[in-house]
Design an enzyme around this catalytic site. Structure first.
Site, mmCIF file in Angstrom:
data_model
loop_
_atom_site.group_PDB
_atom_site.id
_atom_site.type_symbol
_atom_site.label_atom_id
_atom_site.label_comp_id
_atom_site.label_asym_id
_atom_site.label_seq_id
_atom_site.Cartn_x
_atom_site.Cartn_y
_atom_site.Cartn_z
ATOM 1 N N ASN A 147 -2.692 5.285 8.029
ATOM 2 C CA ASN A 147 -2.512 5.635 6.601
ATOM 3 C C ASN A 147 -3.925 5.427 5.970
ATOM 4 O O ASN A 147 -4.512 4.146 6.035
ATOM 5 C CB ASN A 147 -1.506 5.200 5.666
ATOM 6 C CG ASN A 147 -0.122 5.768 5.970
ATOM 7 O OD1 ASN A 147 0.670 5.940 4.974
ATOM 8 N ND2 ASN A 147 0.187 5.999 7.220
ATOM 9 N N THR A 157 9.781 -11.601 9.353
ATOM 10 C CA THR A 157 9.689 -10.539 8.308
ATOM 11 C C THR A 157 10.280 -9.129 9.148
ATOM 12 O O THR A 157 11.316 -8.536 8.684
ATOM 13 C CB THR A 157 8.538 -10.263 7.574
ATOM 14 O OG1 THR A 157 8.453 -11.118 6.801
ATOM 15 C CG2 THR A 157 8.575 -8.963 6.804
ATOM 16 N N LYS A 163 7.744 -4.342 15.267
ATOM 17 C CA LYS A 163 8.248 -3.050 14.644
ATOM 18 C C LYS A 163 9.079 -2.190 15.598
ATOM 19 O O LYS A 163 10.235 -1.675 15.173
ATOM 20 C CB LYS A 163 6.995 -2.060 14.193
ATOM 21 C CG LYS A 163 6.244 -2.423 13.021
ATOM 22 C CD LYS A 163 6.979 -2.634 11.762
ATOM 23 C CE LYS A 163 7.196 -1.315 11.126
ATOM 24 N NZ LYS A 163 7.848 -1.493 9.805
ATOM 25 N N TYR A 176 2.316 -6.976 16.614
ATOM 26 C CA TYR A 176 2.661 -6.345 15.466
ATOM 27 C C TYR A 176 3.602 -5.171 15.962
ATOM 28 O O TYR A 176 4.763 -4.913 15.468
ATOM 29 C CB TYR A 176 1.589 -5.744 14.603
ATOM 30 C CG TYR A 176 2.068 -4.601 13.838
ATOM 31 C CD1 TYR A 176 2.909 -4.824 12.642
ATOM 32 C CD2 TYR A 176 1.471 -3.389 13.908
ATOM 33 C CE1 TYR A 176 2.902 -3.616 11.776
ATOM 34 C CE2 TYR A 176 1.575 -2.208 13.208
ATOM 35 C CZ TYR A 176 2.530 -2.359 11.921
ATOM 36 O OH TYR A 176 2.947 -1.399 11.192
ATOM 37 N N ASP A 229 3.486 4.820 14.700
ATOM 38 C CA ASP A 229 3.111 5.418 15.900
ATOM 39 C C ASP A 229 2.800 4.302 17.035
ATOM 40 O O ASP A 229 2.800 4.414 18.200
ATOM 41 C CB ASP A 229 2.118 6.267 15.909
ATOM 42 C CG ASP A 229 0.940 6.109 15.517
ATOM 43 O OD1 ASP A 229 0.677 4.800 15.050
ATOM 44 O OD2 ASP A 229 -0.092 6.759 15.415
ATOM 45 N N ARG A 268 -11.107 -5.955 19.776
ATOM 46 C CA ARG A 268 -9.693 -6.353 19.574
ATOM 47 C C ARG A 268 -8.980 -6.534 20.908
ATOM 48 O O ARG A 268 -8.860 -5.740 21.575
ATOM 49 C CB ARG A 268 -8.667 -5.471 18.569
ATOM 50 C CG ARG A 268 -7.418 -5.905 18.594
ATOM 51 C CD ARG A 268 -6.519 -4.825 17.849
ATOM 52 N NE ARG A 268 -6.731 -4.687 16.435
ATOM 53 C CZ ARG A 268 -6.543 -4.059 15.468
ATOM 54 N NH1 ARG A 268 -5.989 -2.678 15.906
ATOM 55 N NH2 ARG A 268 -6.732 -4.029 14.089
ATOM 56 N N PRO A 269 -8.335 -7.706 21.321
ATOM 57 C CA PRO A 269 -7.572 -7.964 22.375
ATOM 58 C C PRO A 269 -6.372 -6.968 22.833
ATOM 59 O O PRO A 269 -5.641 -6.776 21.649
ATOM 60 C CB PRO A 269 -6.989 -9.337 22.310
ATOM 61 C CG PRO A 269 -7.872 -10.012 21.186
ATOM 62 C CD PRO A 269 -8.156 -8.926 20.406
ATOM 63 N N ARG A 317 -7.313 7.500 16.145
ATOM 64 C CA ARG A 317 -6.262 7.123 15.246
ATOM 65 C C ARG A 317 -6.005 8.273 14.759
ATOM 66 O O ARG A 317 -6.985 9.207 14.462
ATOM 67 C CB ARG A 317 -6.465 6.148 14.220
ATOM 68 C CG ARG A 317 -6.562 4.609 14.813
ATOM 69 C CD ARG A 317 -5.342 3.977 15.803
ATOM 70 N NE ARG A 317 -5.566 2.737 16.325
ATOM 71 C CZ ARG A 317 -5.833 2.864 17.609
ATOM 72 N NH1 ARG A 317 -6.171 3.692 18.181
ATOM 73 N NH2 ARG A 317 -6.162 1.466 18.070
ATOM 74 N N PHE A 326 0.905 -1.049 -0.067
ATOM 75 C CA PHE A 326 -0.108 -0.118 0.025
ATOM 76 C C PHE A 326 0.722 1.345 -0.022
ATOM 77 O O PHE A 326 0.699 2.034 -0.909
ATOM 78 C CB PHE A 326 -1.037 -0.037 1.184
ATOM 79 C CG PHE A 326 -1.555 1.156 1.577
ATOM 80 C CD1 PHE A 326 -2.304 1.875 0.616
ATOM 81 C CD2 PHE A 326 -1.683 1.720 2.790
ATOM 82 C CE1 PHE A 326 -3.035 3.095 1.170
ATOM 83 C CE2 PHE A 326 -2.407 2.698 3.247
ATOM 84 C CZ PHE A 326 -2.890 3.440 2.351
#
Ligand SMILES: NC(=O)c1ccc[n+]([C@@H]2O[C@H](COP(=O)([O-])OP(=O)(O)OC[C@H]3O[C@@H](n4cnc5c(N)ncnc54)[C@H](O)[C@@H]3O)[C@@H](O)[C@H]2O)c1
Length: 356
Positions: A187, A98, A161, A157, A133, A289-290, A221, A11
């Site tokens: 985004n 990754t 990062k 995630y 962020d 979401r947990p 967000r 994206f």
């Protein structure tokens, strides 16, 4: 001048490749082409002769080194990542592979490549670690993240990062590499894989499905148009100071429920439901979401004042064009359905069993 973009078929990476290509810059894309990629994202470039795609995993060190040796890049924009929080809740391991291992492989190849450059080329070389962020964890009702905010990642995630960011900083310090970091908010825009909130909402709406909103939808967000983010990445590589971090934001704070309502209102105007009712009637509040972070917000004053970058896309225009883009590009949407049927993911097992 040639630059390497990792994750260039995704994206944000494809938005960046498009901008660089339009500016006449030669780009080599390294992308594994996972489910989230779409080679069509790189179709119809203004200058196809200036772009080359290598379908390669960034964890594949020999291939990465070969590409570096061939391309002789003056900069690396590192965007390749597993990027979806919900998937990281179901299975964190590919995120470690990754995002952490892959970043370490790239940084190591960069270290060795830079060692072979002359002083001038080395002085001009840049490695940009593109981050989020989400590494800073969650904010309360007020305040905003800045470049001194402590790392407190809450999802697998975000943790992966954060680890990659730490490797980037450590490589800058240990090997004196010209690494820069950017951390950006959410985004939106064309070509986002429809597992993320905005394209998921658009596609579910027009196919008559329910529009899942996590919890009460009150999570905030800080939204930015993908083209503004891509321009910020170019500006940081061109004018940023090595070893510095720059937060990228458009002062676009919005609650998830408000984003979904806005998308519904836009669809009501351009693609009214056959029964004349609003798409908002399809909204369904679902199990949260947990570990869901309540609020993110970005203070972009450093990038604005030091680098002179400013976001340019007003959110109302950006969202209107984004909605129209998904309506106008059914082939993109159909392709994504091959690998994802828009079912809920990222619930811990008890919840998953209840919903099965
Ligand atoms: N989307 C956002 O809102 C956002 C916000 C801030 C930062 N970021 C960061 O920006 C970057 C790009 O995000 P995105 O939303 O475009 O993600 P995306 O999921 O759309 O694209 C990721 C790309 O990386 C590629 N990729 C994945 N694993 C790979 C591997 N092992 N080797 C090579 N290529 C691989 C995929 O094929 C895909 O093309 C990510 O690093 C992400 O963490 C995203």
């Amino acid at each position: 001048m040639t630059v390497i973009v990792t994750g260039g078929a995704g994206f944000i990476g494809s938005a960046l490749v498009r901008q660089l290509n339009t500016l006449g810059i030669s780009v080599v894309t390294i992308d594994k082409l996972t489910y989230a990629a779409n080679p069509d994202n790189l179709a119809n470039l203004a200058r196809p002769d200036l772009h080359r795609l290598h379908q390669v995993d960034i964890c594949d060190a020999p291939s990465v080194r070969r590409i570096f040796a061939e391309a002789r890049p003056s900069a690396i924009y590192h965007l390749a990542a597993e990027s979806h929080v919900d998937r990281s809740i179901d299975d964190p391991v590919p995120f470690v592979r990754t995002n952490v291992e892959g970043s370490a492989v790239l940084l190591t190849a960069t270290r060795d490549y830079c060692a072979g450059l002359d002083a001038t080329a080395r002085g001009q070389f840049r490695f940009l670690q593109v981050s989020t962020d989400e590494v800073y964890g969650e904010l309360g009702a007020s305040g905003a993240f800045d470049e001194n905010s402590p790392y407190r990642p809450n999802s697998p995630y975000a943790a992966s990062k954060a680890a990659a960011d730490h490797f980037a900083r450590a490589f800058a310090r240990t090997y004196d590499l010209p690494v820069l970091l950017t951390n950006c908010g959410n985004n939106y825009g064309p070509r986002q894989f429809p597992e993320k909130l905005i394209p998921l909402t658009i596609l579910n709406a027009v196919t008559g499905k329910r529009l899942p909103v996590y919890g009460a939808g009150r999570q905030v967000r800080d939204w930015i148009h993908v083209d503004d983010h891509a321009a910020a990445l170019r500006a940081v590589v061109a004018r940023g100071r090595p070893r510095e971090t720059y937060l990228v934001g458009a002062r676009g704070e919005m609650r998830n429920i408000d984003i979904v309502q806005k998308v519904c209102a836009l669809l009501d105007a351009v693609r009214p439901r056959p029964d004349g009712r609003s798409y908002a009637e399809q909204i369904e509040f679902v199990t949260d979401r947990p570990g869901h972070d309540e609020r993110y917000a970005i203070d972009p004053r450093k990038i604005e004042s030091e680098i002179g970058w400013h976001a340019e896309t007003a959110v109302d225009r950006g969202l209107r064009e984004t909605v129209q883009w998904y309506l106008d590009n059914p082939a993109f949407c159909a392709r994504s359905e091959v690998s994802y049927d828009r079912r809920r993911i990222g619930l811990i097992s008890d919840d998953r069993e209840k919903r099965a």
